[in-house]
Design an enzyme around this catalytic site. Structure first.
Site, PDB file in Angstrom:
ATOM      1  N   SER A   8       0.837  -1.200   0.000  1.00  0.00           N
ATOM      2  CA  SER A   8       0.000   0.000   0.000  1.00  0.00           C
ATOM      3  C   SER A   8       0.874   1.252   0.000  1.00  0.00           C
ATOM      4  O   SER A   8       1.689   1.465   0.902  1.00  0.00           O
ATOM      5  CB  SER A   8      -0.895   0.006   1.237  1.00  0.00           C
ATOM      6  OG  SER A   8      -1.416   1.299   1.422  1.00  0.00           O
TER       7      SER A   8
ATOM      8  N   HIS B 154      -1.355  -1.162  -4.183  1.00  0.00           N
ATOM      9  CA  HIS B 154      -2.639  -0.868  -3.540  1.00  0.00           C
ATOM     10  C   HIS B 154      -2.697   0.635  -3.249  1.00  0.00           C
ATOM     11  O   HIS B 154      -1.793   1.186  -2.607  1.00  0.00           O
ATOM     12  CB  HIS B 154      -2.729  -1.686  -2.248  1.00  0.00           C
ATOM     13  CG  HIS B 154      -4.003  -1.550  -1.509  1.00  0.00           C
ATOM     14  ND1 HIS B 154      -5.125  -2.308  -1.781  1.00  0.00           N
ATOM     15  CD2 HIS B 154      -4.343  -0.753  -0.456  1.00  0.00           C
ATOM     16  CE1 HIS B 154      -6.101  -1.984  -0.944  1.00  0.00           C
ATOM     17  NE2 HIS B 154      -5.647  -1.036  -0.130  1.00  0.00           N
TER      18      HIS B 154
ATOM     19  N   ASP C  79      -4.866   3.766  -1.613  1.00  0.00           N
ATOM     20  CA  ASP C  79      -5.921   4.080  -0.645  1.00  0.00           C
ATOM     21  C   ASP C  79      -6.419   5.506  -0.811  1.00  0.00           C
ATOM     22  O   ASP C  79      -5.726   6.450  -0.419  1.00  0.00           O
ATOM     23  CB  ASP C  79      -5.370   3.908   0.778  1.00  0.00           C
ATOM     24  CG  ASP C  79      -5.095   2.461   1.102  1.00  0.00           C
ATOM     25  OD1 ASP C  79      -6.049   1.667   1.069  1.00  0.00           O
ATOM     26  OD2 ASP C  79      -3.920   2.121   1.356  1.00  0.00           O
TER      27      ASP C  79
ATOM     28  N   MET D  61      -9.006   8.312   0.355  1.00  0.00           N
ATOM     29  CA  MET D  61      -9.873   8.631   1.512  1.00  0.00           C
ATOM     30  C   MET D  61     -10.443  10.031   1.360  1.00  0.00           C
ATOM     31  O   MET D  61      -9.743  10.930   0.883  1.00  0.00           O
ATOM     32  CB  MET D  61      -9.048   8.577   2.805  1.00  0.00           C
ATOM     33  CG  MET D  61      -8.332   7.269   3.021  1.00  0.00           C
ATOM     34  SD  MET D  61      -7.387   7.337   4.549  1.00  0.00           S
ATOM     35  CE  MET D  61      -6.473   5.802   4.428  1.00  0.00           C
TER      36      MET D  61
ATOM     37  N   HIS E  22      -8.411   1.235  -3.839  1.00  0.00           N
ATOM     38  CA  HIS E  22      -9.298   1.026  -2.698  1.00  0.00           C
ATOM     39  C   HIS E  22      -9.922   2.370  -2.330  1.00  0.00           C
ATOM     40  O   HIS E  22      -9.257   3.229  -1.751  1.00  0.00           O
ATOM     41  CB  HIS E  22      -8.452   0.446  -1.538  1.00  0.00           C
ATOM     42  CG  HIS E  22      -9.220   0.250  -0.267  1.00  0.00           C
ATOM     43  ND1 HIS E  22      -8.592   0.053   0.946  1.00  0.00           N
ATOM     44  CD2 HIS E  22     -10.550   0.220  -0.012  1.00  0.00           C
ATOM     45  CE1 HIS E  22      -9.508  -0.094   1.885  1.00  0.00           C
ATOM     46  NE2 HIS E  22     -10.699   0.013   1.338  1.00  0.00           N
TER      47      HIS E  22
ATOM     48  N   MET F 163     -12.055   4.566  -0.197  1.00  0.00           N
ATOM     49  CA  MET F 163     -12.715   4.742   1.104  1.00  0.00           C
ATOM     50  C   MET F 163     -13.446   6.068   1.058  1.00  0.00           C
ATOM     51  O   MET F 163     -13.085   7.041   1.746  1.00  0.00           O
ATOM     52  CB  MET F 163     -11.673   4.701   2.226  1.00  0.00           C
ATOM     53  CG  MET F 163     -11.201   3.294   2.520  1.00  0.00           C
ATOM     54  SD  MET F 163      -9.677   3.260   3.464  1.00  0.00           S
ATOM     55  CE  MET F 163      -8.506   3.369   2.125  1.00  0.00           C
TER      56      MET F 163
ATOM     57  N   MET G 286     -11.373  -5.823   5.464  1.00  0.00           N
ATOM     58  CA  MET G 286     -10.542  -4.927   6.278  1.00  0.00           C
ATOM     59  C   MET G 286     -10.239  -5.629   7.602  1.00  0.00           C
ATOM     60  O   MET G 286     -11.160  -6.078   8.298  1.00  0.00           O
ATOM     61  CB  MET G 286     -11.281  -3.609   6.568  1.00  0.00           C
ATOM     62  CG  MET G 286     -11.470  -2.683   5.382  1.00  0.00           C
ATOM     63  SD  MET G 286      -9.952  -2.260   4.508  1.00  0.00           S
ATOM     64  CE  MET G 286      -8.936  -1.546   5.806  1.00  0.00           C
TER      65      MET G 286
ATOM     66  N   GLY H 173      -0.733   1.468   9.774  1.00  0.00           N
ATOM     67  CA  GLY H 173      -0.005   1.197  11.021  1.00  0.00           C
ATOM     68  C   GLY H 173      -0.847   0.754  12.200  1.00  0.00           C
ATOM     69  O   GLY H 173      -0.404   0.852  13.346  1.00  0.00           O
TER      70      GLY H 173
ATOM     71  N   ASP I 151      -6.550  -6.471   4.295  1.00  0.00           N
ATOM     72  CA  ASP I 151      -5.910  -5.158   4.370  1.00  0.00           C
ATOM     73  C   ASP I 151      -5.900  -4.645   5.813  1.00  0.00           C
ATOM     74  O   ASP I 151      -6.964  -4.433   6.403  1.00  0.00           O
ATOM     75  CB  ASP I 151      -6.707  -4.201   3.466  1.00  0.00           C
ATOM     76  CG  ASP I 151      -6.094  -2.826   3.346  1.00  0.00           C
ATOM     77  OD1 ASP I 151      -5.002  -2.593   3.892  1.00  0.00           O
ATOM     78  OD2 ASP I 151      -6.745  -1.975   2.693  1.00  0.00           O
ATOM     79  N   GLY I 152      -4.690  -4.434   6.346  1.00  0.00           N
ATOM     80  CA  GLY I 152      -4.545  -3.805   7.649  1.00  0.00           C
ATOM     81  C   GLY I 152      -3.802  -4.664   8.651  1.00  0.00           C
ATOM     82  O   GLY I 152      -4.208  -5.785   8.942  1.00  0.00           O
ATOM     83  N   GLY I 153      -2.686  -4.138   9.149  1.00  0.00           N
ATOM     84  CA  GLY I 153      -1.932  -4.839  10.182  1.00  0.00           C
ATOM     85  C   GLY I 153      -1.263  -6.128   9.703  1.00  0.00           C
ATOM     86  O   GLY I 153      -0.991  -7.015  10.505  1.00  0.00           O
TER      87      GLY I 153
HETATM   88  C1  DX5 Z   1      -6.148   1.533   5.830  1.00  0.00           C
HETATM   89  C2  DX5 Z   1      -5.750   1.225   4.415  1.00  0.00           C
HETATM   90  C3  DX5 Z   1      -4.633   0.260   4.300  1.00  0.00           C
HETATM   91  C4  DX5 Z   1      -3.345   0.699   4.937  1.00  0.00           C
HETATM   92  C5  DX5 Z   1      -2.716  -0.521   5.545  1.00  0.00           C
HETATM   93  O1  DX5 Z   1      -7.361   2.176   5.847  1.00  0.00           O
HETATM   94  O2  DX5 Z   1      -6.845   0.676   3.698  1.00  0.00           O
HETATM   95  O3  DX5 Z   1      -4.416  -0.141   2.950  1.00  0.00           O
HETATM   96  O4  DX5 Z   1      -2.445   1.291   4.048  1.00  0.00           O
HETATM   97  O5  DX5 Z   1      -1.638  -0.145   6.293  1.00  0.00           O
HETATM   98  P1  DX5 Z   1      -0.864  -1.144   7.273  1.00  0.00           P
HETATM   99  O6  DX5 Z   1      -0.394  -2.303   6.421  1.00  0.00           O
HETATM  100  O7  DX5 Z   1       0.243  -0.318   7.790  1.00  0.00           O
HETATM  101  O8  DX5 Z   1      -1.848  -1.584   8.320  1.00  0.00           O
HETATM  102 ZN    ZN Z   2      -6.418  -0.211   1.655  1.00  0.00          ZN
END
Ligand code: DX5
Ligand code: ZN
Length: 215
Positions: A6, A31, A33, A35, A64, A66, A135, A143, A173-175
């Site tokens: 990402s 990827h 993001d 927002m 992606h 959001m 998610m 992060g 996606d995430g963590g």
């Molecule tokens: C969060 C995003 C993710 C984000 C993931 O809303 O959709 O794609 O970049 O970041 P990490 O891998 O650091 O959790």
């Molecule tokens: Zn994402």
């Protein structure tokens, strides 16, 4: 395992340099993001920036969104040459129509679920999507810590996909890091998104390879 780093965790002051090593890496897609500060409590980047990213990136793009009303931006995402247009289930009313419009625009439709949205809502659209993004954190920030309930959710989604004879890939996606990545591989994830774990590393290409080796 397919890996989609990402860009949210990249050095925005040096995007050209970041994309240079990225293009040479084993990553499967990039990827992105987007927002809007409404659907999620944060704002990232929009189309003026993405146009340059798309020009510099030699790998497929996984966008992606959001944002509220993502259907308003199908043309803009298609013009980036995106492979996947990922819309949030929670941001749309007429899912079937929007997914068809994405396909008609030449992209692969994908639908994203927030941690609190059950996979059962996908039952009647699972054959209309090429990918489902679960998610594993609340969307809006990189992060964050992986939500462990996601593992059971992947299992439920895997069952739903096979019952419907759907070809949809499961993306998370995430963590994501080596530990959560290994757990996700075990329950049947196909694609791992990783932001801080990849871009924050001294050897990002090495981390991509390590995630790719998971099965
Ligand atoms: C969060 C995003 C993710 C984000 C993931 O809303 O959709 O794609 O970049 O970041 P990490 O891998 O650091 O959790
Ligand atoms: Zn994402």
């Amino acid at each position: 395992m397919l890996v989609a780093p990402s860009l949210l965790a990249a050095d925005f002051g040096n995007l050209e340099r970041e994309l240079r090593w990225f293009n040479e890496s084993g990553a499967d897609m990039l990827h992105l993001d987007v927002m809007d500060g409404v659907f999620v409590p944060n704002i990232s980047f929009g189309f003026p920036v993405l146009k340059h990213v798309a020009r510099l990136c030699k790998k497929p793009l996984d966008v992606h969104l959001m944002i509220v009303e993502p259907q308003k931006f199908i043309r803009e995402v298609a013009e980036l040459g995106a492979r996947y247009m990922n819309i949030h289930y929670e941001a749309v009313t007429h899912h079937h129509r929007v997914l068809q419009q994405i396909r008609e625009a030449g992209m692969k439709p994908a639908v994203t679920l927030c941690p609190s949205t059950p996979v059962d809502v996908l039952r009647d659209i699972i054959c209309d999507v090429d990918m489902v993004l679960l998610m594993s954190v609340n969307p809006g920030f990189g992060g964050q810590k992986f939500i462990p309930q996601t593992l059971r959710k992947v299992e439920r989604l895997r069952r739903l996909i096979s019952e419907a004879n759907s070809q949809a890939l499961i993306e998370i996606d995430g963590g994501v890091n080596m530990e959560t990545g290994r757990q996700l591989a075990e329950v049947g994830a196909d694609v791992l998104v990783a932001g801080s774990y990849v871009f924050g590393a001294e050897d990002p290409a090495g981390r991509i390879e390590a995630l790719k080796a998971l099965s």
